[in-house]
Write a protein that holds these residues in place. Structure first.
Motif, short mmCIF file in Angstrom:
data_model
loop_
_atom_site.label_atom_id
_atom_site.label_comp_id
_atom_site.label_asym_id
_atom_site.label_seq_id
_atom_site.Cartn_x
_atom_site.Cartn_y
_atom_site.Cartn_z
N ASP A 1 0.86 -1.29 -0.10
CA ASP A 1 0.07 -0.13 0.13
C ASP A 1 0.87 1.39 -0.07
OD1 ASP A 1 -1.58 2.11 0.73
OD2 ASP A 1 -3.24 0.95 1.74
N ALA A 2 0.81 1.95 -1.18
CA ALA A 2 1.96 3.20 -1.28
C ALA A 2 1.23 4.39 -1.89
CB ALA A 2 2.91 2.83 -2.37
N ILE A 3 -0.16 4.16 -1.25
CA ILE A 3 -1.16 5.39 -1.66
C ILE A 3 -0.67 6.65 -0.78
CG2 ILE A 3 -3.63 6.27 -1.36
CD1 ILE A 3 -4.43 3.24 -1.53
N LEU A 4 -0.28 6.56 0.31
CA LEU A 4 0.10 7.80 1.40
C LEU A 4 -0.96 8.46 1.52
CD1 LEU A 4 3.29 7.85 2.34
CD2 LEU A 4 2.99 6.50 0.10
N ALA A 5 -2.05 7.88 1.83
CA ALA A 5 -3.40 8.72 2.37
C ALA A 5 -3.20 9.18 3.77
CB ALA A 5 -4.70 7.95 2.12
N ARG B 1 -3.82 7.46 6.04
CA ARG B 1 -4.80 6.61 6.97
C ARG B 1 -5.03 5.35 6.01
NH1 ARG B 1 -10.22 7.82 4.83
NH2 ARG B 1 -9.95 9.29 3.37
N ASN B 2 -5.65 4.31 6.62
CA ASN B 2 -5.81 2.95 5.78
C ASN B 2 -7.29 3.12 5.26
OD1 ASN B 2 -6.07 0.43 4.83
ND2 ASN B 2 -5.72 -0.47 6.70
N LEU B 3 -7.13 3.06 3.93
CA LEU B 3 -8.44 3.41 3.09
C LEU B 3 -9.03 1.84 3.07
CD1 LEU B 3 -7.36 5.67 0.35
CD2 LEU B 3 -8.58 6.22 2.59
N ASN B 4 -8.38 0.84 2.32
CA ASN B 4 -8.76 -0.39 2.37
C ASN B 4 -8.00 -1.62 2.34
OD1 ASN B 4 -7.94 -0.05 -0.06
ND2 ASN B 4 -9.79 -0.16 -1.29
N THR B 5 -7.05 -1.60 3.13
CA THR B 5 -6.07 -2.74 3.00
C THR B 5 -6.27 -3.35 4.33
OG1 THR B 5 -4.21 -1.35 1.66
CG2 THR B 5 -3.29 -3.05 3.19
N ARG B 6 -6.02 -4.93 4.07
CA ARG B 6 -6.20 -5.81 5.15
C ARG B 6 -4.92 -6.59 5.09
NH1 ARG B 6 -11.94 -7.73 3.22
NH2 ARG B 6 -10.51 -8.27 1.39
N ILE B 7 -4.78 -7.45 6.24
CA ILE B 7 -3.24 -8.20 6.23
C ILE B 7 -3.58 -9.36 5.62
CG2 ILE B 7 -4.33 -9.26 8.42
CD1 ILE B 7 -1.27 -9.00 9.46
N ASP B 8 -4.81 -9.96 5.28
CA ASP B 8 -4.99 -10.86 4.34
C ASP B 8 -5.13 -10.76 3.12
OD1 ASP B 8 -7.48 -9.68 4.60
OD2 ASP B 8 -8.53 -11.55 5.49
N ASP B 9 -4.77 -9.64 2.45
CA ASP B 9 -4.94 -9.24 1.11
C ASP B 9 -4.00 -10.04 0.26
OD1 ASP B 9 -6.94 -7.38 1.30
OD2 ASP B 9 -5.78 -5.76 1.23
N PHE C 1 -1.30 2.86 9.66
CA PHE C 1 -1.12 1.32 9.64
C PHE C 1 -0.60 0.82 10.74
CE2 PHE C 1 -1.18 2.81 5.21
CZ PHE C 1 -2.33 2.02 4.87
N THR C 2 -0.85 -0.42 11.47
CA THR C 2 -0.09 -1.01 12.34
C THR C 2 0.16 -2.28 12.11
OG1 THR C 2 -1.41 -0.01 14.05
CG2 THR C 2 -0.28 -1.95 14.89
N ALA C 3 1.56 -2.73 12.07
CA ALA C 3 2.30 -3.93 11.47
C ALA C 3 1.34 -5.01 12.82
CB ALA C 3 3.61 -3.97 11.56
N GLY C 4 1.19 -6.19 12.04
CA GLY C 4 0.65 -7.02 12.72
C GLY C 4 -1.00 -6.97 12.90
N VAL C 5 -1.39 -5.91 12.43
CA VAL C 5 -2.83 -5.79 12.40
C VAL C 5 -3.57 -5.37 11.01
CG1 VAL C 5 -4.96 -4.26 13.29
CG2 VAL C 5 -2.84 -4.88 14.80
N ASP C 6 -2.99 -4.31 10.23
CA ASP C 6 -3.44 -3.89 8.99
C ASP C 6 -2.47 -4.60 7.88
OD1 ASP C 6 -5.54 -1.92 9.93
OD2 ASP C 6 -3.79 -0.89 10.82
N CYS C 7 -1.23 -4.85 8.33
CA CYS C 7 -0.32 -5.39 7.48
C CYS C 7 0.83 -6.09 8.16
CB CYS C 7 0.35 -4.13 6.57
SG CYS C 7 0.76 -3.01 7.84
N HIS C 8 1.77 -6.69 7.30
CA HIS C 8 2.87 -7.61 8.12
C HIS C 8 3.93 -6.64 8.55
CE1 HIS C 8 0.75 -10.67 5.79
NE2 HIS C 8 0.86 -11.23 6.81
N ALA C 9 4.20 -5.41 7.70
CA ALA C 9 5.14 -4.43 7.96
C ALA C 9 5.00 -3.30 7.45
CB ALA C 9 6.46 -5.06 7.17
N VAL C 10 5.49 -2.33 8.34
CA VAL C 10 5.45 -0.83 7.85
C VAL C 10 6.52 -0.30 7.63
CG1 VAL C 10 4.53 1.45 8.85
CG2 VAL C 10 3.19 -0.53 9.42
N VAL C 11 6.70 0.62 6.64
CA VAL C 11 7.96 1.27 6.43
C VAL C 11 7.61 2.85 6.48
CG1 VAL C 11 9.35 1.94 4.40
CG2 VAL C 11 8.52 -0.31 4.34
N GLU C 12 8.76 3.49 7.39
CA GLU C 12 8.72 4.72 7.62
C GLU C 12 8.91 5.62 6.61
OE1 GLU C 12 7.80 7.83 9.54
OE2 GLU C 12 8.07 6.14 11.00
N THR C 13 7.98 6.69 6.62
CA THR C 13 8.38 7.69 5.23
C THR C 13 8.45 9.12 5.80
OG1 THR C 13 5.95 8.22 5.40
CG2 THR C 13 6.39 6.43 4.05
#
Length: 264
Positions: A98-102, A104-112, A123-135
């Protein structure tokens, strides 16, 4: 390795450049009218122009999933207008970014996808996704988090050459945007850089125009419409930024660390 990148702005493009050169196979998605200001280094510009090149890599707008493999055969990156990411149902993606840079989480799920990586706050790693990259610019830019969240959005652009908020060109009112200068032009503080329904927008600092929305786009008051770089290096206007390249490196690290290569 097949990766879906949501978003095709300048930071998403930095991610795509890193992954493409590392031999990942990519698909990117966008909205119908992208608003990335750094259009000369954003693959989303192909939504308007049909095809664009950034650092020798071609991205092409495709209308149908069947065209995706044709792009791959030509060594290109396919970009679809698909904000809901229905393309996910057509291909067995190994990972999603997810590189939308909104902010906030628009519609990304960890099981996508087997591996889901997200950029920046929201985003929260382990909840919305497996990893978050600092921007956020600074010491932690590009850091990979497998727990927790990125630094919260402050609403203040990062410091470049001693300037923060002054770097951003913002619409002075609601209306139709019309640039008065081009990306790569040098401006002085107080110069007219654009118009919105005939009302001028002024530069808040001297420098080189690094980003500008396309003509004819509908904007709202205060909307980011361009940016000015005080470093005045014209080549920076046409190459992936230090920030985008660092974030792209973080995504590459996350994919390797989370085992995408081991899945094959």
């Amino acid at each position: 390795m097949l990766v879906l990148i949501k978003g095709a702005g300048d930071l998403a493009t930095g991610v795509a450049v890193r992954l493409y050169r590392s031999r990942f196979r990519l698909v990117m998605t966008e909205i119908a009218q992208p608003t990335a200001v750094r259009r000369t280094v954003a693959f989303c510009q192909c939504i308007y122009d049909g095809a664009v090149q950034v650092e020798g890599i071609t991205a092409r707008r495709v209308e149908r999933p069947e065209e995706v493999e044709e792009c791959w055969a030509r060594g290109e990156i396919p970009v679809l207008v698909d904000p809901q990411c229905t393309i996910r149902e057509r291909f067995p993606f190994d990972a999603e970014v997810d590189a939308i840079l909104a902010k906030r989480n628009l519609n990304t799920r960890i099981d996508d996808a087997p591996i889901v990586v997200a950029l920046g706050p929201g985003f929260t790693a382990g909840v919305d996704c497996h990893a978050v990259v600092e921007t956020k610019r600074g010491h932690y830019l590009g850091r990979v988090l497998t727990q927790g969240s990125a630094i919260p959005n402050t609403g203040v652009p990062g410091d470049v050459g001693g300037y923060t908020t002054q770097r951003i060109i913002r619409a002075c009112r609601d209306g139709v945007f019309q640039p008065a200068v081009s990306i790569g032009d040098t401006v002085a503080e107080g110069d007219t850089v654009a118009y919105v329904d005939g009302q001028p927008v002024y530069a808040q600092m001297p420098g080189i125009v690094r980003g500008m929305l396309p003509a004819g786009l509908q904007v709202t008051q205060g909307m980011k419409s361009g940016d000015i770089d005080p470093r005045c290096e014209r080549d920076h206007c046409f190459t992936v930024s230090d920030k985008a390249r660092a974030i792209g490196g973080g995504v590459l690290e996350a994919l390797l660390m989370l085992g995408i290569l081991d899945q094959k």
